[in-house]
Design a protein around this motif. Structure first.
Motif, PDB file in Angstrom:
ATOM      1  N   LEU A 113       0.808  -1.216   0.000  1.00  0.00           N
ATOM      2  CA  LEU A 113       0.000   0.000   0.000  1.00  0.00           C
ATOM      3  C   LEU A 113       0.844   1.271   0.000  1.00  0.00           C
ATOM      4  O   LEU A 113       0.287   2.376   0.001  1.00  0.00           O
ATOM      5  CB  LEU A 113      -0.925   0.013   1.228  1.00  0.00           C
ATOM      6  CG  LEU A 113      -1.978  -1.101   1.302  1.00  0.00           C
ATOM      7  CD1 LEU A 113      -2.762  -0.998   2.614  1.00  0.00           C
ATOM      8  CD2 LEU A 113      -2.930  -1.033   0.110  1.00  0.00           C
ATOM      9  N   GLY A 114       2.156   1.133   0.029  1.00  0.00           N
ATOM     10  CA  GLY A 114       3.021   2.304   0.036  1.00  0.00           C
ATOM     11  C   GLY A 114       3.142   2.969   1.396  1.00  0.00           C
ATOM     12  O   GLY A 114       3.520   4.145   1.477  1.00  0.00           O
ATOM     13  N   LEU A 115       2.848   2.226   2.458  1.00  0.00           N
ATOM     14  CA  LEU A 115       2.936   2.757   3.814  1.00  0.00           C
ATOM     15  C   LEU A 115       4.252   2.347   4.466  1.00  0.00           C
ATOM     16  O   LEU A 115       4.800   1.290   4.154  1.00  0.00           O
ATOM     17  CB  LEU A 115       1.772   2.234   4.665  1.00  0.00           C
ATOM     18  CG  LEU A 115       0.367   2.530   4.143  1.00  0.00           C
ATOM     19  CD1 LEU A 115      -0.672   1.780   4.970  1.00  0.00           C
ATOM     20  CD2 LEU A 115       0.080   4.027   4.163  1.00  0.00           C
ATOM     21  N   LYS A 116       4.747   3.161   5.387  1.00  0.00           N
ATOM     22  CA  LYS A 116       5.943   2.825   6.154  1.00  0.00           C
ATOM     23  C   LYS A 116       5.547   1.939   7.338  1.00  0.00           C
ATOM     24  O   LYS A 116       4.562   2.226   8.023  1.00  0.00           O
ATOM     25  CB  LYS A 116       6.637   4.086   6.663  1.00  0.00           C
ATOM     26  CG  LYS A 116       7.188   4.981   5.568  1.00  0.00           C
ATOM     27  CD  LYS A 116       7.812   6.230   6.166  1.00  0.00           C
ATOM     28  CE  LYS A 116       8.329   7.165   5.091  1.00  0.00           C
ATOM     29  NZ  LYS A 116       8.866   8.421   5.671  1.00  0.00           N
ATOM     30  N   SER A 117       6.320   0.896   7.591  1.00  0.00           N
ATOM     31  CA  SER A 117       6.030  -0.011   8.696  1.00  0.00           C
ATOM     32  C   SER A 117       7.064   0.147   9.802  1.00  0.00           C
ATOM     33  O   SER A 117       8.267  -0.003   9.563  1.00  0.00           O
ATOM     34  CB  SER A 117       5.999  -1.457   8.200  1.00  0.00           C
ATOM     35  OG  SER A 117       7.216  -1.812   7.576  1.00  0.00           O
ATOM     36  N   PHE A 118       6.593   0.485  11.001  1.00  0.00           N
ATOM     37  CA  PHE A 118       7.421   0.531  12.204  1.00  0.00           C
ATOM     38  C   PHE A 118       7.036  -0.700  13.031  1.00  0.00           C
ATOM     39  O   PHE A 118       5.999  -0.714  13.694  1.00  0.00           O
ATOM     40  CB  PHE A 118       7.173   1.799  13.004  1.00  0.00           C
ATOM     41  CG  PHE A 118       7.527   3.086  12.288  1.00  0.00           C
ATOM     42  CD1 PHE A 118       8.274   3.092  11.124  1.00  0.00           C
ATOM     43  CD2 PHE A 118       7.093   4.303  12.804  1.00  0.00           C
ATOM     44  CE1 PHE A 118       8.596   4.280  10.476  1.00  0.00           C
ATOM     45  CE2 PHE A 118       7.418   5.504  12.167  1.00  0.00           C
ATOM     46  CZ  PHE A 118       8.170   5.485  11.001  1.00  0.00           C
ATOM     47  N   ALA A 119       7.849  -1.747  12.968  1.00  0.00           N
ATOM     48  CA  ALA A 119       7.497  -3.052  13.514  1.00  0.00           C
ATOM     49  C   ALA A 119       8.227  -3.293  14.833  1.00  0.00           C
ATOM     50  O   ALA A 119       9.462  -3.291  14.865  1.00  0.00           O
ATOM     51  CB  ALA A 119       7.840  -4.144  12.505  1.00  0.00           C
ATOM     52  N   GLN A 120       7.470  -3.537  15.896  1.00  0.00           N
ATOM     53  CA  GLN A 120       8.040  -3.701  17.231  1.00  0.00           C
ATOM     54  C   GLN A 120       7.934  -5.150  17.693  1.00  0.00           C
ATOM     55  O   GLN A 120       6.879  -5.786  17.586  1.00  0.00           O
ATOM     56  CB  GLN A 120       7.324  -2.799  18.240  1.00  0.00           C
ATOM     57  CG  GLN A 120       7.929  -2.840  19.642  1.00  0.00           C
ATOM     58  CD  GLN A 120       7.197  -1.923  20.613  1.00  0.00           C
ATOM     59  OE1 GLN A 120       6.000  -1.684  20.464  1.00  0.00           O
ATOM     60  NE2 GLN A 120       7.905  -1.422  21.607  1.00  0.00           N
ATOM     61  N   VAL A 121       9.044  -5.680  18.221  1.00  0.00           N
ATOM     62  CA  VAL A 121       9.075  -7.005  18.836  1.00  0.00           C
ATOM     63  C   VAL A 121       9.731  -6.890  20.209  1.00  0.00           C
ATOM     64  O   VAL A 121      10.403  -5.905  20.512  1.00  0.00           O
ATOM     65  CB  VAL A 121       9.831  -8.019  17.966  1.00  0.00           C
ATOM     66  CG1 VAL A 121       9.097  -8.259  16.650  1.00  0.00           C
ATOM     67  CG2 VAL A 121      11.263  -7.563  17.695  1.00  0.00           C
ATOM     68  N   ARG A 122       9.552  -7.937  21.019  1.00  0.00           N
ATOM     69  CA  ARG A 122      10.043  -7.868  22.387  1.00  0.00           C
ATOM     70  C   ARG A 122      11.482  -8.332  22.541  1.00  0.00           C
ATOM     71  O   ARG A 122      12.125  -8.001  23.544  1.00  0.00           O
ATOM     72  CB  ARG A 122       9.146  -8.726  23.299  1.00  0.00           C
ATOM     73  CG  ARG A 122       7.725  -8.236  23.418  1.00  0.00           C
ATOM     74  CD  ARG A 122       7.642  -6.929  24.167  1.00  0.00           C
ATOM     75  NE  ARG A 122       8.148  -7.013  25.515  1.00  0.00           N
ATOM     76  CZ  ARG A 122       7.419  -7.415  26.557  1.00  0.00           C
ATOM     77  NH1 ARG A 122       6.152  -7.757  26.402  1.00  0.00           N
ATOM     78  NH2 ARG A 122       7.948  -7.460  27.766  1.00  0.00           N
ATOM     79  N   SER A 123      12.033  -9.126  21.606  1.00  0.00           N
ATOM     80  CA  SER A 123      13.341  -9.731  21.830  1.00  0.00           C
ATOM     81  C   SER A 123      14.123  -9.838  20.525  1.00  0.00           C
ATOM     82  O   SER A 123      13.566  -9.740  19.427  1.00  0.00           O
ATOM     83  CB  SER A 123      13.169 -11.134  22.430  1.00  0.00           C
ATOM     84  OG  SER A 123      12.539 -11.997  21.494  1.00  0.00           O
ATOM     85  N   ALA A 124      15.434 -10.091  20.668  1.00  0.00           N
ATOM     86  CA  ALA A 124      16.294 -10.252  19.498  1.00  0.00           C
ATOM     87  C   ALA A 124      15.898 -11.494  18.705  1.00  0.00           C
ATOM     88  O   ALA A 124      15.966 -11.492  17.468  1.00  0.00           O
ATOM     89  CB  ALA A 124      17.752 -10.344  19.940  1.00  0.00           C
TER      90      ALA A 124
END
Length: 327
Positions: free
Chosen positions: A170-181
């Motif tokens: 869709l042409g959107l920027k994704s800021f993806a958060q996870v809890r661990s490496a």
């Protein structure tokens, strides 16, 4: 009409409000499909957190006991009753009904969605809920334009993985958060625009217009604090078991809002044509590899009673139930 072979079939039933919740029952041969009906031999059925919550009596929709759980899966048409025109024997289909944790189902042809030949059955079994949740949240919660940013936690989940791919489409920027490496390693190949590891949100991941929250509690509050003025947080899961919340300063002084999301309810508000358009888009993306989910385990139907404990354990991907028809 193509005859089906009469033989016993099995279903998983929720039989108790306390553990052990589940039992696998043999129900005998199914009847021949009637007018407008189809006999579907199920191949795989998806296991979602919502299923486990419902089994434990903690979901928004609680059927009377006993009931057959499952709202997603994939099967093949075994036989068609008189008047059936949309599907044919041998075709892979998605049942758009509850009760998919079963070997066989007799359904109206209107309750079936054909699947393109060559589609991976495991991915087809996860087609309806998680990718649709991601797409509907990105397109119906607020107005977004190409170049806008979306931030979301639990990015290593099935919904999170699909969010990354759909944001790109869709042409959107994704800021993806996870809890661990270790969780970050699982999604690095998906290449989100910003990968956030840990609870704190860095400056380069602030300024999104939309936040998608699968956790609740303090995690919701952190997402809200990262948004631009007037941003919206959508909570679609409660992995922490805590109620979602926002900081007063974000609500009062920055106009950040919070709302809940339940896909079944959202679909109920939409015109049937709009729902069909969503699944048509997702089908195209599935064929092109834009969407998809990691599979952690395929469990035989007869081991369904183990699911609540298995679902609580750490795992890397989704659990599927396989029937006697899957090979």
């Amino acid at each position: 009409m193509t005859p089906s072979t009469p033989r016993p079939s099995r279903v998983v039933k929720v039989v108790s409000e306390t553990a052990p919740w589940l039992a696998v029952e043999e129900i005998g041969p199914l009847p021949e499909p009637g007018e407008g009906q189809v006999h579907v031999e199920m191949l795989l059925a998806a296991v979602h957190p919502a299923n486990i919550l419902q089994i434990r009596g903690q979901y928004g929709d609680q059927p009377a006991l006993p009931y057959v759980p499952g709202f997603e899966g994939v099967g093949r048409v075994a036989a068609c009753g008189p008047g059936v025109t949309r599907v044919q024997p041998g075709q892979m289909v998605l049942p758009l009904v509850q009760g998919t944790w079963a070997d066989d189902m007799i359904l109206s042809e209107k309750a079936l969605m054909p699947v393109a030949e060559g589609t991976d059955p495991a991915q087809a079994a996860l087609f309806k809920a998680n990718p649709a949740t991601a797409l509907v949240m990105l397109t119906r919660m607020t107005s977004l334009e190409p170049g806008d940013a979306v931030i979301f936690n639990a990015a290593n989940s099935s919904v999170g993985q699909n969010l990354i791919g759909i944001c790109r489409a869709l042409g959107l920027k994704s800021f993806a958060q996870v809890r661990s490496a270790s969780a970050a390693e699982a999604i690095q190949g998906l290449n989100p625009d910003v990968l956030i590891i840990g609870d704190e949100i860095p400056a380069e991941a602030t300024g999104a217009k939309l936040a998608l929250d699968a956790i609740g509690g303090a995690a919701t509050e952190r997402l809200g604090g990262s948004l631009t003025e007037g941003g919206i947080v959508v909570t679609y899961g409660l992995l922490s078991g805590e109620a979602p919340r926002l900081a007063a300063k974000d609500v009062v002084f920055r106009g950040v809002t919070l709302r809940g999301f339940w896909l079944a309810q959202e679909f109920g508000r939409m015109a049937p044509a709009d729902v069909r358009a969503i699944f048509a888009q997702l089908s195209d993306w599935l064929a092109k590899g834009v969407i998809g989910s990691r599979i952690a385990q395929i469990l035989p139907l007869e081991r369904a009673a183990e699911l609540p404990d298995l679902h609580d354990a750490a795992r890397d991907g989704k659990i599927l139930l396989s029937t006697r028809h899957y090979c």
